[in-house]
Write an enzyme that holds these catalytic residues in place. Structure first.
Site, PDB file in Angstrom:
ATOM      1  N   ARG A  51      65.844  16.860  33.909  1.00  0.00           N
ATOM      2  CA  ARG A  51      66.375  15.703  33.191  1.00  0.00           C
ATOM      3  C   ARG A  51      65.241  15.083  32.380  1.00  0.00           C
ATOM      4  O   ARG A  51      64.092  15.496  32.495  1.00  0.00           O
ATOM      5  CB  ARG A  51      67.087  14.693  34.110  1.00  0.00           C
ATOM      6  CG  ARG A  51      66.555  14.487  35.483  1.00  0.00           C
ATOM      7  CD  ARG A  51      65.196  13.906  35.564  1.00  0.00           C
ATOM      8  NE  ARG A  51      65.051  12.687  34.771  1.00  0.00           N
ATOM      9  CZ  ARG A  51      63.900  12.234  34.317  1.00  0.00           C
ATOM     10  NH1 ARG A  51      62.762  12.883  34.556  1.00  0.00           N
ATOM     11  NH2 ARG A  51      63.827  11.129  33.614  1.00  0.00           N
ATOM     12  N   ARG A  89      74.964  17.273  28.409  1.00  0.00           N
ATOM     13  CA  ARG A  89      74.519  15.865  28.434  1.00  0.00           C
ATOM     14  C   ARG A  89      74.597  15.338  26.997  1.00  0.00           C
ATOM     15  O   ARG A  89      73.849  15.788  26.138  1.00  0.00           O
ATOM     16  CB  ARG A  89      73.078  15.739  28.958  1.00  0.00           C
ATOM     17  CG  ARG A  89      72.805  16.345  30.299  1.00  0.00           C
ATOM     18  CD  ARG A  89      72.643  15.442  31.499  1.00  0.00           C
ATOM     19  NE  ARG A  89      72.536  14.041  31.445  1.00  0.00           N
ATOM     20  CZ  ARG A  89      71.461  13.333  31.813  1.00  0.00           C
ATOM     21  NH1 ARG A  89      70.372  13.960  32.199  1.00  0.00           N
ATOM     22  NH2 ARG A  89      71.480  12.017  31.809  1.00  0.00           N
ATOM     23  N   ASP A 230      66.143   8.187  24.630  1.00  0.00           N
ATOM     24  CA  ASP A 230      66.986   9.381  24.655  1.00  0.00           C
ATOM     25  C   ASP A 230      67.545   9.700  23.278  1.00  0.00           C
ATOM     26  O   ASP A 230      67.828  10.852  22.957  1.00  0.00           O
ATOM     27  CB  ASP A 230      68.092   9.208  25.691  1.00  0.00           C
ATOM     28  CG  ASP A 230      67.486   9.127  27.074  1.00  0.00           C
ATOM     29  OD1 ASP A 230      67.286  10.174  27.694  1.00  0.00           O
ATOM     30  OD2 ASP A 230      67.130   8.013  27.499  1.00  0.00           O
ATOM     31  N   LYS A 241      67.593   4.718  29.269  1.00  0.00           N
ATOM     32  CA  LYS A 241      68.258   4.587  30.573  1.00  0.00           C
ATOM     33  C   LYS A 241      68.854   3.196  30.773  1.00  0.00           C
ATOM     34  O   LYS A 241      68.247   2.195  30.411  1.00  0.00           O
ATOM     35  CB  LYS A 241      67.233   4.915  31.663  1.00  0.00           C
ATOM     36  CG  LYS A 241      67.728   4.891  33.085  1.00  0.00           C
ATOM     37  CD  LYS A 241      68.947   5.751  33.315  1.00  0.00           C
ATOM     38  CE  LYS A 241      68.758   7.210  32.961  1.00  0.00           C
ATOM     39  NZ  LYS A 241      70.010   7.990  32.957  1.00  0.00           N
TER      40      LYS A 241
HETATM   41  O1  MRU Z   1      69.371  10.548  32.767  1.00  0.00           O
HETATM   42  P1  MRU Z   1      67.960  11.023  32.549  1.00  0.00           P
HETATM   43  O2  MRU Z   1      67.081  10.934  33.745  1.00  0.00           O
HETATM   44  O3  MRU Z   1      67.891  12.349  31.853  1.00  0.00           O
HETATM   45  O4  MRU Z   1      67.478   9.938  31.525  1.00  0.00           O
HETATM   46  C1  MRU Z   1      66.427  10.095  30.713  1.00  0.00           C
HETATM   47  C2  MRU Z   1      65.390   9.156  31.123  1.00  0.00           C
HETATM   48  O5  MRU Z   1      64.686   9.433  32.053  1.00  0.00           O
HETATM   49  C3  MRU Z   1      65.161   7.916  30.440  1.00  0.00           C
HETATM   50  O6  MRU Z   1      66.173   7.358  29.751  1.00  0.00           O
HETATM   51  C4  MRU Z   1      63.832   7.992  29.747  1.00  0.00           C
HETATM   52  O7  MRU Z   1      63.329   6.732  29.628  1.00  0.00           O
HETATM   53  C5  MRU Z   1      63.880   8.672  28.428  1.00  0.00           C
HETATM   54  S1  MRU Z   1      63.719  10.366  28.562  1.00  0.00           S
HETATM   55  C6  MRU Z   1      62.207  10.650  27.850  1.00  0.00           C
END
Ligand code: MRU
Length: 347
Positions: A51, A89, A230, A241
């Site tokens: 992830r 995703r 993201d 997140k």
């Molecule tokens: O759901 P995830 O764990 O794949 O989410 C991504 C993240 O860990 C965060 O949003 C993060 O800050 C950005 S990913 C570099």
């Protein structure tokens, strides 16, 4: 980064098998998994055994390359595979950036070309994160108390990470830093992954309950906040997140510099604003249940909510650009403004 003295990437390819650190087992167990087929690699992404935007992107690139290796002369096969990979995703822009590039390379140069492009993506991911570390470390003073949310360290990329790369760089320069790590419910990527990463590098850190950030800021305990991303829209609105938005609002209120760290592969130049960013909704089970080891190290899931209650689990939120002081990229630190973001492509 190193784990017990051995250097690891989060994901790599061995012939046509994707190899990964199983992030669902961390921090309790360090296990490598092998995914020999693109459909399995899709499941690994969906289940979040890998992830983080960058790591998802590189894994998706490898999955696309696997599909070309599996396809032979069946042109339909790679198109279906691409759709399957892209359905895993929806929010992480890096995933689509990777499938676009590897698909185009595979169509032009066949399976070998797809594999080379997927490897190139992994190398670029590492180099970009290293550069983010160099640019971002200037924001970190000696003695800085920095807060971060979720995990945007090396586990979220192929190596180094985005939000934590400036920390690693600043520590290598001899600065003393305390990192406040938001636990980041419901999956606790902060408490489990970021804390494990920092412990592994022997960097002082303290886990904060998710609802403690604003209070800590009000008490003058936080000097700086850096988080990952993201997907970043053309106007600088940033998906990260869930929980990032309320931290950004609190940071703005208390005048604490709030930065995003992300490579160009996270920017969506076709997305005008945060309103156009798709937000992934995940299973309510992630909110209602938690897992952890018993005293013998055996992992269990337990219910942590009133039996029978429903839960809602949006995985990301969008922080509007006006709450963001700057975006740390591999090309330098930019303002979250359309004119600066558009220019990034030309540098
Ligand atoms: O759901 P995830 O764990 O794949 O989410 C991504 C993240 O860990 C965060 O949003 C993060 O800050 C950005 S990913 C570099």
């Amino acid at each position: 980064m190193k784990v017990n003295g051995t250097h690891y990437r989060t994901v790599w390819m061995q012939q046509t098998t994707v190899m990964l650190i199983d992030q669902n087992k961390l921090p309790f167990k360090f296990e490598i998994i092998a995914s020999p087929h693109h459909t399995e690699t899709c499941e690994v992404i969906k289940d979040m055994r890998v992830r983080g935007a960058g790591a998802i992107g590189v894994t998706a690139g490898y999955a696309m390359a696997q599909a070309f290796a599996e396809a032979g002369s069946d042109a339909e096969y790679v198109k279906i595979a691409r759709k399957r990979i892209e359905a895993t995703r929806p929010t992480a822009r890096n995933l689509f950036y990777a499938t676009d590039r590897v698909f185009a390379a595979g169509i032009k140069h066949g399976s070998k070309g797809a594999m080379q492009e997927a490897e190139l993506l992994a190398t670029e991911d590492i180099e970009s994160c290293k550069a983010i570390g160099r640019f971002g470390s200037v924001l970190i003073d000696d003695g800085c108390r920095m807060e971060t949310h979720c995990n945007a360290g090396w586990l979220a990329f192929t190596d180094y990470g985005s939000a934590l790369s400036p920390v690693y760089h600043a520590v290598a320069e001899g600065k003393n830093i305390l990192v406040y790590v938001d636990e980041t419910r419901p999956r606790s990527q902060g408490a489990r992954l970021t804390a494990w990463e920092l412990a592994n590098e022997q960097i002082p850190h303290t886990i904060l309950p998710d609802n403690a950030g604003a209070w800590m800021m009000s008490q003058g305990e936080i000097d700086l906040m850096i988080v990952g991303a993201d997907r970043i829209a053309r106007n600088g609105d940033t998906a990260n997140k869930i929980g990032t938005l309320e931290k950004a609002i609190a940071a703005h209120h208390y005048g604490i510099p709030f930065y995003i760290a992300a490579p160009l592969s996270t920017f969506d130049f076709d997305c005008a604003s945060g309103k156009d960013i798709p937000i992934e909704a995940r299973s309510e089970a992630e909110v209602l249940y938690q897992s952890g080891p018993d005293k013998d190290g055996v992992l269990h899931e337990i219910l942590v909510a009133s039996p029978g209650s429903a839960a809602f689990n949006p995985a990301f939120d969008v922080t509007p650009a006006n709450l963001i002081r700057g975006i740390i990229t591999e090309k330098g630190i930019i303002r979250p403004r359309e004119e600066d973001i558009i220019k990034l492509r030309e540098i």
